[in-house]
Design a protein around this motif. Structure first.
Motif, PDB file in Angstrom:
ATOM      1  N   THR A   1       3.365   7.397  53.086  1.00 45.51           N
ATOM      2  CA  THR A   1       2.520   8.408  53.706  1.00 45.51           C
ATOM      3  C   THR A   1       1.577   7.695  54.674  1.00 45.51           C
ATOM      4  O   THR A   1       0.855   6.781  54.283  1.00 45.51           O
ATOM      5  N   ALA A   2       1.624   8.123  55.918  1.00 47.30           N
ATOM      6  CA  ALA A   2       0.799   7.505  56.957  1.00 47.30           C
ATOM      7  C   ALA A   2      -0.142   8.541  57.549  1.00 47.30           C
ATOM      8  O   ALA A   2       0.186   9.718  57.636  1.00 47.30           O
ATOM      9  N   LYS A   3      -1.309   8.071  57.945  1.00 49.71           N
ATOM     10  CA  LYS A   3      -2.323   8.953  58.521  1.00 49.71           C
ATOM     11  C   LYS A   3      -2.221   8.895  60.037  1.00 49.71           C
ATOM     12  O   LYS A   3      -2.278   7.826  60.637  1.00 49.71           O
ATOM     13  N   PHE A   4      -2.094  10.069  60.642  1.00 53.11           N
ATOM     14  CA  PHE A   4      -2.109  10.192  62.088  1.00 53.11           C
ATOM     15  C   PHE A   4      -3.385  10.915  62.484  1.00 53.11           C
ATOM     16  O   PHE A   4      -4.247  11.168  61.657  1.00 53.11           O
ATOM     17  N   ARG A   5      -3.545  11.288  63.731  1.00 51.84           N
ATOM     18  CA  ARG A   5      -4.799  11.879  64.212  1.00 51.84           C
ATOM     19  C   ARG A   5      -5.271  13.053  63.369  1.00 51.84           C
ATOM     20  O   ARG A   5      -6.370  13.056  62.860  1.00 51.84           O
ATOM     21  N   ASN A   6      -4.472  14.086  63.268  1.00 49.29           N
ATOM     22  CA  ASN A   6      -4.920  15.306  62.601  1.00 49.29           C
ATOM     23  C   ASN A   6      -4.158  15.614  61.325  1.00 49.29           C
ATOM     24  O   ASN A   6      -4.362  16.677  60.747  1.00 49.29           O
ATOM     25  N   LYS A   7      -3.297  14.740  60.894  1.00 47.38           N
ATOM     26  CA  LYS A   7      -2.487  15.060  59.725  1.00 47.38           C
ATOM     27  C   LYS A   7      -1.964  13.793  59.068  1.00 47.38           C
ATOM     28  O   LYS A   7      -2.043  12.702  59.610  1.00 47.38           O
ATOM     29  N   HIS A   8      -1.430  13.978  57.886  1.00 47.49           N
ATOM     30  CA  HIS A   8      -0.718  12.927  57.174  1.00 47.49           C
ATOM     31  C   HIS A   8       0.768  13.259  57.254  1.00 47.49           C
ATOM     32  O   HIS A   8       1.145  14.424  57.166  1.00 47.49           O
TER      33      HIS A   8
ATOM     34  N   ASP B   1      -2.266  -0.432  58.975  1.00 38.65           N
ATOM     35  CA  ASP B   1      -3.606   0.104  58.714  1.00 38.65           C
ATOM     36  C   ASP B   1      -3.578   1.616  58.506  1.00 38.65           C
ATOM     37  O   ASP B   1      -4.475   2.169  57.882  1.00 38.65           O
ATOM     38  N   HIS B   2      -2.574   2.293  59.045  1.00 43.67           N
ATOM     39  CA  HIS B   2      -2.481   3.744  58.923  1.00 43.67           C
ATOM     40  C   HIS B   2      -1.725   4.188  57.675  1.00 43.67           C
ATOM     41  O   HIS B   2      -1.701   5.378  57.374  1.00 43.67           O
ATOM     42  N   ILE B   3      -1.115   3.248  56.957  1.00 48.06           N
ATOM     43  CA  ILE B   3      -0.376   3.609  55.742  1.00 48.06           C
ATOM     44  C   ILE B   3      -1.386   3.856  54.627  1.00 48.06           C
ATOM     45  O   ILE B   3      -2.151   2.978  54.250  1.00 48.06           O
ATOM     46  N   VAL B   4      -1.383   5.081  54.126  1.00 51.22           N
ATOM     47  CA  VAL B   4      -2.321   5.485  53.096  1.00 51.22           C
ATOM     48  C   VAL B   4      -1.711   5.278  51.707  1.00 51.22           C
ATOM     49  O   VAL B   4      -2.385   4.847  50.784  1.00 51.22           O
ATOM     50  N   ARG B   5      -0.430   5.562  51.619  1.00 48.39           N
ATOM     51  CA  ARG B   5       0.210   5.578  50.307  1.00 48.39           C
ATOM     52  C   ARG B   5       1.660   5.153  50.437  1.00 48.39           C
ATOM     53  O   ARG B   5       2.349   5.522  51.370  1.00 48.39           O
ATOM     54  N   HIS B   6       2.116   4.363  49.486  1.00 44.30           N
ATOM     55  CA  HIS B   6       3.537   4.027  49.386  1.00 44.30           C
ATOM     56  C   HIS B   6       3.912   4.060  47.918  1.00 44.30           C
ATOM     57  O   HIS B   6       3.217   3.553  47.061  1.00 44.30           O
TER      58      HIS B   6
END
Length: 172
Positions: free
Chosen positions: A127-134, A112-117
């Motif tokens: 590219t995965a989304k974490f709390r304050n950053k990618h 669910d946190h993977i934004v882009r592959h």
């Protein structure tokens, strides 16, 4: 040092050397000793090729199962770019895990946190989304087609990068 055309050529070199040494040269040299040394040589060839791969796949499956408590759907040979560690990319129902063979697992991504592959040949960029950053993770994957199909199924379609649509002004 020998340069390889593929990051996974070392594995194929192990196959070729094991088959040549233990599968062909061993039986020819040991034939005068009897049948048992020939059988042992052929078993060593099978153990160095298929046995090693089966043992590492089993080890990776058990290691990933202990981390996320989910059955692995796919495990593929991979190399993580950066610290240059060899291992496996393991995809489960909800996670993408990089499992190095002899080190601790440090890369566990929720789908669910993977934004882009993005794939470029054998190179995979996630590219995965974490709390304050990618954060971006880069890998070389041995069979990108299988990983791409499963990643699109589990994490959805890859979103474009936010600066891809912007065009530079010609006067700037």
């Amino acid at each position: 040092m020998v340069g390889y055309s593929s990051p996974f050529a070392g594995r194929y070199l192990r196959y070729v050397l094991s088959i040549l040494l233990f599968g062909l040269l061993g039986p020819v040299m040991l034939w005068q000793q009897g049948v048992w040394p020939v059988i042992v040589s052929l078993l060593l060839a099978a153990l160095c090729t298929l046995g090693y791969d089966a043992a590492t796949h089993l080890f990776v499956r058990v290691k990933s199962l202990k981390i996320v408590n989910e059955k692995p759907l796919l495990s593929i040979h991979a190399i993580k770019i950066g610290p240059e560690s060899k291992g496996f990319i393991v995809l489960t129902d909800r996670f993408v895990i990089f499992v190095p063979l002899w080190k601790k697992i440090k890369t566990v991504l929720h789908t669910d946190h993977i934004v882009r592959h993005e794939f470029e040949g054998e190179r995979l960029e996630i590219t995965a989304k974490f709390r304050n950053k990618h954060r971006t993770f880069e890998f070389y994957v041995s069979s990108p087609e299988r990983v791409k199909l499963l990643l699109e199924e589990k994490s959805g379609r890859s979103l474009p990068y936010k600066y891809d649509k912007h065009q530079k002004h010609p006067n700037v």
